[in-house]
Scaffold this active site. Sequence first.
Site, PDB file in Angstrom:
ATOM      1  CB  SER A 167      62.878 -55.778 -30.141  1.00 14.38           C
ATOM      2  OG  SER A 167      63.293 -54.462 -29.913  1.00 14.38           O
ATOM      3  CG  ASP A 262      64.293 -51.462 -37.006  1.00 11.98           C
ATOM      4  OD1 ASP A 262      64.780 -50.584 -36.266  1.00 11.98           O
ATOM      5  OD2 ASP A 262      63.917 -52.565 -36.593  1.00 11.98           O
ATOM      6  CG  HIS A 292      62.109 -51.745 -33.806  1.00 11.82           C
ATOM      7  ND1 HIS A 292      63.306 -52.413 -33.997  1.00 11.82           N
ATOM      8  CD2 HIS A 292      61.736 -52.019 -32.525  1.00 11.82           C
ATOM      9  CE1 HIS A 292      63.639 -53.043 -32.891  1.00 11.82           C
ATOM     10  NE2 HIS A 292      62.697 -52.828 -31.977  1.00 11.82           N
TER      11      HIS A 292
END
Length: 323
Positions: A167, A262, A292
């Site tokens: 991320s 995501d 995600h």
Amino acid sequence: MTASSGYKPYQFAWDPDVEVILERVRANKSGPMHAAGVDAARRSLESIVRPPGPDMRTVRDATFDGPHGAVPVRVYHPLTAPESDAPALVWFHGGGMIMGTLQSFDRLARDIADATGAVLFNVDYRLAPEYRYPVANDEAYAALCWAVDTASNWGVDATRIGVGGDSAGGGLAAATTLRSRDDNGPAIAQQVLFYPGVERRTDRPSMREFGSSPFLTAEDIDWMKSLYLGPDPSTDDAYGVPALANSLADLPPAIIAVGYADPIRDGVEAYGDRLREAGVPTVQLRYPGVGHGFAMQAPSVARGRAAIAEVGALVAARFRQSR
């Protein structure tokens, strides 16, 4: 998700074990992070109880003197790595640049180290909004340089050190490769990017479809990016927003993993496409049924465990080829 966002509620068949997580989220009536605020988001992440990860040969805590003060690092030497001349990854945890600690990302660090057979330097960089851009980026690059300079202290081969992250940490890893290239810094063996944050929120198909995702909303992205980078995109540069780089040539080989559901999927894959077009050997992996953060969900999500195993095998193979 607020009606003003313009993004429709998602309709998607999640993997069954992801759906179990979602049921807990619904039962807790958890709202988006931006509505809860920084302190609540941090408390929520730190409160998650994860089962212990793989055993390590050693786990050692250290600090180095960075450009903004001392930076803690936790160094994991997995049983799957040799005791000396091992490959290594300098790893930057996720959390939107505003949350995450060595403790909350301990399980993922162990999983990545075990799967890759690489010593893992987990970097506890400073967080926004207390420390805004470029602090974390400066510390990420300094961590790479420190790992290379002290490699022999950790049983690491200085010529086989890569960078990676998940991320926001994936965005830091991507930025670190750009900075090392531009500054004639350490040679980086490879970059390992789990759903990296390489751009501000962009109106792409995946954002339109999954911008109200329970794991990451469009407003969450705007909020976290603004807390670190500032509210004005016109001030951004390629180290804060790697997608702005004019050229991705001469960067280390890349492995990129992202979930189908995501919201940043299309931006991540566009970055991977640019890497390939620039001549960078790049593997892109898209995982169905997850969104995600799926690597962090690996203890309870089979697809997350499979992704870590597959990425780990690719990382290990690249390290073997670079000997």
